[in-house]
Design an enzyme around this catalytic site. Structure first.
Site, PDB file in Angstrom:
ATOM      1  N   ARG A 189     -45.986   1.090  48.215  1.00 21.21           N
ATOM      2  CA  ARG A 189     -46.581   2.342  48.736  1.00 21.21           C
ATOM      3  C   ARG A 189     -45.548   3.337  49.252  1.00 21.21           C
ATOM      4  O   ARG A 189     -45.844   4.178  50.097  1.00 21.21           O
ATOM      5  CB  ARG A 189     -47.619   2.056  49.821  1.00 21.21           C
ATOM      6  CG  ARG A 189     -48.764   1.215  49.302  1.00 21.21           C
ATOM      7  CD  ARG A 189     -49.846   1.003  50.310  1.00 21.21           C
ATOM      8  NE  ARG A 189     -50.833   0.106  49.745  1.00 21.21           N
ATOM      9  CZ  ARG A 189     -50.723  -1.220  49.743  1.00 21.21           C
ATOM     10  NH1 ARG A 189     -49.675  -1.789  50.307  1.00 21.21           N
ATOM     11  NH2 ARG A 189     -51.658  -1.959  49.195  1.00 21.21           N
ATOM     12  N   LYS A 211     -41.199  16.640  42.587  1.00 26.92           N
ATOM     13  CA  LYS A 211     -42.201  16.320  41.556  1.00 26.92           C
ATOM     14  C   LYS A 211     -41.698  15.111  40.781  1.00 26.92           C
ATOM     15  O   LYS A 211     -40.595  15.142  40.213  1.00 26.92           O
ATOM     16  CB  LYS A 211     -42.365  17.489  40.581  1.00 26.92           C
ATOM     17  CG  LYS A 211     -43.362  18.527  41.019  1.00 26.92           C
ATOM     18  CD  LYS A 211     -43.680  19.432  39.834  1.00 26.92           C
ATOM     19  CE  LYS A 211     -44.506  20.610  40.241  1.00 26.92           C
ATOM     20  NZ  LYS A 211     -44.721  21.539  39.115  1.00 26.92           N
ATOM     21  N   GLU A 253     -32.967  27.257  32.657  1.00 25.18           N
ATOM     22  CA  GLU A 253     -33.624  27.243  33.981  1.00 25.18           C
ATOM     23  C   GLU A 253     -32.808  28.068  34.991  1.00 25.18           C
ATOM     24  O   GLU A 253     -33.367  28.688  35.884  1.00 25.18           O
ATOM     25  CB  GLU A 253     -33.791  25.807  34.486  1.00 25.18           C
ATOM     26  CG  GLU A 253     -34.472  24.842  33.523  1.00 25.18           C
ATOM     27  CD  GLU A 253     -35.998  24.996  33.443  1.00 25.18           C
ATOM     28  OE1 GLU A 253     -36.559  25.923  34.044  1.00 25.18           O
ATOM     29  OE2 GLU A 253     -36.617  24.171  32.729  1.00 25.18           O
ATOM     30  N   LYS A 295     -34.594  27.197  44.242  1.00 23.23           N
ATOM     31  CA  LYS A 295     -35.666  26.205  44.087  1.00 23.23           C
ATOM     32  C   LYS A 295     -36.095  25.681  45.455  1.00 23.23           C
ATOM     33  O   LYS A 295     -37.282  25.538  45.742  1.00 23.23           O
ATOM     34  CB  LYS A 295     -35.231  25.052  43.183  1.00 23.23           C
ATOM     35  CG  LYS A 295     -36.317  23.971  43.096  1.00 23.23           C
ATOM     36  CD  LYS A 295     -36.701  23.575  41.719  1.00 23.23           C
ATOM     37  CE  LYS A 295     -37.939  22.688  41.716  1.00 23.23           C
ATOM     38  NZ  LYS A 295     -38.033  21.820  40.564  1.00 23.23           N
ATOM     39  N   GLU A 305     -47.483  23.441  45.016  1.00 21.91           N
ATOM     40  CA  GLU A 305     -47.814  24.400  43.957  1.00 21.91           C
ATOM     41  C   GLU A 305     -49.205  25.005  44.083  1.00 21.91           C
ATOM     42  O   GLU A 305     -50.034  24.886  43.188  1.00 21.91           O
ATOM     43  CB  GLU A 305     -47.634  23.754  42.572  1.00 21.91           C
ATOM     44  CG  GLU A 305     -47.560  24.795  41.470  1.00 21.91           C
ATOM     45  CD  GLU A 305     -46.954  24.279  40.177  1.00 21.91           C
ATOM     46  OE1 GLU A 305     -45.982  23.513  40.216  1.00 21.91           O
ATOM     47  OE2 GLU A 305     -47.472  24.668  39.129  1.00 21.91           O
ATOM     48  N   ARG A 309     -44.988  28.372  43.786  1.00 19.19           N
ATOM     49  CA  ARG A 309     -44.174  27.440  42.997  1.00 19.19           C
ATOM     50  C   ARG A 309     -44.424  27.607  41.499  1.00 19.19           C
ATOM     51  O   ARG A 309     -43.563  27.302  40.676  1.00 19.19           O
ATOM     52  CB  ARG A 309     -44.442  25.999  43.455  1.00 19.19           C
ATOM     53  CG  ARG A 309     -43.478  25.011  42.836  1.00 19.19           C
ATOM     54  CD  ARG A 309     -43.489  23.666  43.543  1.00 19.19           C
ATOM     55  NE  ARG A 309     -42.579  22.748  42.867  1.00 19.19           N
ATOM     56  CZ  ARG A 309     -42.214  21.576  43.330  1.00 19.19           C
ATOM     57  NH1 ARG A 309     -42.665  21.152  44.501  1.00 19.19           N
ATOM     58  NH2 ARG A 309     -41.391  20.796  42.645  1.00 19.19           N
ATOM     59  N   ASN A 313     -42.381  28.511  36.521  1.00 17.74           N
ATOM     60  CA  ASN A 313     -42.759  28.212  35.139  1.00 17.74           C
ATOM     61  C   ASN A 313     -42.623  29.409  34.206  1.00 17.74           C
ATOM     62  O   ASN A 313     -43.261  29.435  33.152  1.00 17.74           O
ATOM     63  CB  ASN A 313     -44.198  27.683  35.092  1.00 17.74           C
ATOM     64  CG  ASN A 313     -44.298  26.310  35.711  1.00 17.74           C
ATOM     65  OD1 ASN A 313     -43.331  25.539  35.686  1.00 17.74           O
ATOM     66  ND2 ASN A 313     -45.433  26.008  36.305  1.00 17.74           N
ATOM     67  N   HIS A 316     -42.613  28.925  30.461  1.00 17.55           N
ATOM     68  CA  HIS A 316     -42.997  27.540  30.201  1.00 17.55           C
ATOM     69  C   HIS A 316     -44.335  27.412  29.464  1.00 17.55           C
ATOM     70  O   HIS A 316     -44.540  26.423  28.761  1.00 17.55           O
ATOM     71  CB  HIS A 316     -43.051  26.738  31.510  1.00 17.55           C
ATOM     72  CG  HIS A 316     -41.698  26.345  32.017  1.00 17.55           C
ATOM     73  ND1 HIS A 316     -40.717  27.255  32.348  1.00 17.55           N
ATOM     74  CD2 HIS A 316     -41.142  25.113  32.254  1.00 17.55           C
ATOM     75  CE1 HIS A 316     -39.636  26.612  32.760  1.00 17.55           C
ATOM     76  NE2 HIS A 316     -39.862  25.314  32.713  1.00 17.55           N
ATOM     77  N   HIS A 320     -44.142  25.435  26.281  1.00 13.81           N
ATOM     78  CA  HIS A 320     -44.876  24.190  26.078  1.00 13.81           C
ATOM     79  C   HIS A 320     -45.544  24.184  24.704  1.00 13.81           C
ATOM     80  O   HIS A 320     -45.561  23.174  23.996  1.00 13.81           O
ATOM     81  CB  HIS A 320     -45.913  24.029  27.205  1.00 13.81           C
ATOM     82  CG  HIS A 320     -46.714  22.782  27.097  1.00 13.81           C
ATOM     83  ND1 HIS A 320     -48.055  22.731  27.386  1.00 13.81           N
ATOM     84  CD2 HIS A 320     -46.379  21.537  26.705  1.00 13.81           C
ATOM     85  CE1 HIS A 320     -48.502  21.516  27.174  1.00 13.81           C
ATOM     86  NE2 HIS A 320     -47.500  20.758  26.775  1.00 13.81           N
ATOM     87  N   HIS A 333     -36.220  20.842  26.064  1.00 13.00           N
ATOM     88  CA  HIS A 333     -37.087  21.606  26.962  1.00 13.00           C
ATOM     89  C   HIS A 333     -36.538  23.019  27.241  1.00 13.00           C
ATOM     90  O   HIS A 333     -37.250  24.019  27.101  1.00 13.00           O
ATOM     91  CB  HIS A 333     -37.252  20.830  28.268  1.00 13.00           C
ATOM     92  CG  HIS A 333     -38.033  21.560  29.309  1.00 13.00           C
ATOM     93  ND1 HIS A 333     -39.371  21.830  29.180  1.00 13.00           N
ATOM     94  CD2 HIS A 333     -37.641  22.108  30.498  1.00 13.00           C
ATOM     95  CE1 HIS A 333     -39.783  22.496  30.262  1.00 13.00           C
ATOM     96  NE2 HIS A 333     -38.759  22.674  31.068  1.00 13.00           N
TER      97      HIS A 333
END
Ligand SMILES: NC(=O)c1ccc[n+]([C@@H]2O[C@H](COP(=O)([O-])OP(=O)(O)OC[C@H]3O[C@@H](n4cnc5c(N)ncnc54)[C@H](O)[C@@H]3O)[C@@H](O)[C@H]2O)c1
Ligand SMILES: [Zn+2]
Length: 432
Positions: A189, A211, A253, A295, A305, A309, A313, A316, A320, A333
């Site tokens: 946990r 993340k 990025e 960041k 987010e 946040r 993207n 993106h 994607h 990416h």
């Protein structure tokens, strides 16, 4: 009006190629160290949450100081430092002060282990007999960012009798960082973990902000947790072994931070992209520091987010669709993000939100970084539409995109744009 086709024809002239010259690093002025984030739709008052200590010594020596630059991520009792510098893996105290308990499990892969695992084990154990270090070496690749591979980490952790006071160390790129972070979030946990990112992508983006997660065969990053590390240790020397394509992919990025919130940083990149591509250590350290500051600040303001946040993207959503359209693994990416950024910038221009000089500057800097500025021909309008779920969502005003608006360094996250403009952008860049 700058059309997409004219964009895709801005080409890098070899005669003026910056790579033919010895890279020259333009040091930041005192002034531009204080960056000026502006976010049209989110912030009225500005608060600096990410603070840096030790400003890089502006003398052009390779033996820069043993003192790392530190960027703090301010998240209350989950705050942590990001150490940035050359030779940091040779400074055991940096790592050791963040190790909890007596057992450490280093999670890495078959490519990174032969390069850096010994160094990391040495840094963890030198003059520190109380700690026992185990490692698990995973297969390399995005296709292994899955439940089966995650189980190998748990298996090794259980076999090595790690308890709740143990520490996981992620050594590798974003795939290892995301997977190890999720393992740390869920093992017993939640146990301590440390990020040692070794790609530009991981050093400027994925290792910061908490993340973590793995892929499901139906979609990327669908299973995961927000879980912050104890520290992020960025030894810029690790980039010396990174393949050039991976290096450039990470710069997509870096360019993103300039476009969405830090015009001065973008201008610095325009002058220093050749130095970055040539892996000038000082230029790399500065770009990584400034990216981490950006960041960290966004994450401090919006950890989970709920709005701000999402501006990280930029490019993106289009990107994607490109990654899905060409098949995962074909384009990196950052390559897909680069082409996606050009599309988002084109759309912003068509909406009348930015002037054509920004369109040109984005195309130019991406070309300097040897990144693509248009999607592959095989990705059709239909693919874009289905992946972006345009048909249904835009009608409902739900497909929100990050678009540039106003002077350089400003963006909006919005569904409030003319649907026809999105169609125009798609038509300009792809076959139907
Ligand atoms: N968590 C986040 O906020 C976030 C943000 C961006 C990306 N990501 C994730 O990050 C992943 C992409 O990360 P990536 O681009 O680092 O890819 P990656 O982890 O696959 O690394 C790229 C390649 O470089 C190799 N490599 C790593 N370090 C090296 C080194 N120093 N020298 C030589 N080779 C080295 C790796 O083994 C791999 O083959 C994706 O899974 C993406 O979803 C997460
Ligand atoms: Zn990204």
């Amino acid at each position: 009006m700058v059309s997409a086709s004219s964009l895709s024809h801005i080409s890098l002239s070899l005669s003026s190629s910056p790579f033919l010259h010895k890279p020259k690093f333009h040091y930041p002025t005192k002034n531009n160290l204080h960056f000026n984030p502006k976010l049209v739709s989110f912030s009225t008052t500005r608060k600096i949450y990410a603070t840096s200590s030790h400003v890089m010594n502006p003398s052009p020596s390779k033996t820069h100081s043993a003192v790392p630059t530190t960027v703090d991520v301010d998240l209350g009792d989950r705050s942590y430092p990001i150490y940035i510098g050359s030779g940091l893996l040779d400074q055991p105290h940096l790592l050791q002060r963040h190790v909890h308990g007596r057992r450490v499990l280093v999670v890495t892969n078959t490519t990174v282990a032969p390069l850096y695992l010994d160094k990391v084990v040495h840094a963890l154990t030198t003059e520190n007999q109380n700690v026992s270090v185990e490692s698990v070496i995973l297969p390399d690749g995005e296709q292994y960012k899955d439940m089966d591979t995650l189980m190998k980490v748990f298996h090794k952790a259980i076999e090595s009798r790690l308890d709740r006071r143990s520490t996981f160390v992620a050594l590798g790129g974003g795939v290892i960082g995301d997977m190890c972070g999720f393992a740390a979030a869920s093992f017993l946990r939640g146990i301590n973990f440390i990020q040692i990112p070794t790609t530009v992508m991981a050093q400027v983006d994925s290792s910061v902000g908490g993340k973590t997660g793995i892929n499901h065969r139906l979609g990327k990053n669908l299973i995961g947790a927000f879980y912050q590390p104890q520290c992020v240790l960025i030894d810029t020397d690790t980039l010396n072994t990174l393949p050039e394509r991976e290096l450039a992919s990470g710069f997509a990025e870096v360019i993103k931070y300039g476009l969405i919130r830090d015009a001065e940083f973008f201008e610095w990149q325009e002058k220093n992209m050749h130095a970055l591509m040539a892996r000038d250590p000082n230029a790399l350290a500065y770009a990584i520091k400034r990216s981490c500051e950006n960041k960290a600040e966004v994450v401090s303001l919006d950890e989970k987010e709920s709005g701000l946040r999402a501006t990280l993207n930029l490019g993106h959503t289009f990107g994607h669709a490109i990654e899905t359209g060409v098949g995962y693994g074909q384009w990196l990416h950052g390559e897909a993000v680069a082409a996606g950024t050009v599309m988002a910038v084109d759309m912003s221009y068509r909406l009348g939100w930015i002037d054509d000089s920004i369109v040109k500057r984005v195309g130019d800097i991406l070309k300097q970084a040897k990144l693509p500025t248009s999607p592959p021909e095989t990705v059709t309008i239909d693919t874009f539409k289905s992946v972006m779920a345009v048909d249904k969502k835009v009608a409902d005003g739900l497909l929100r995109l990050i678009l540039l608006k106003g002077p350089l360094g400003n963006c909006v996250f919005t569904g409030d744009y003319d649907r026809k403009t999105l169609d125009d952008t798609l038509r300009a860049f792809c076959k139907s």
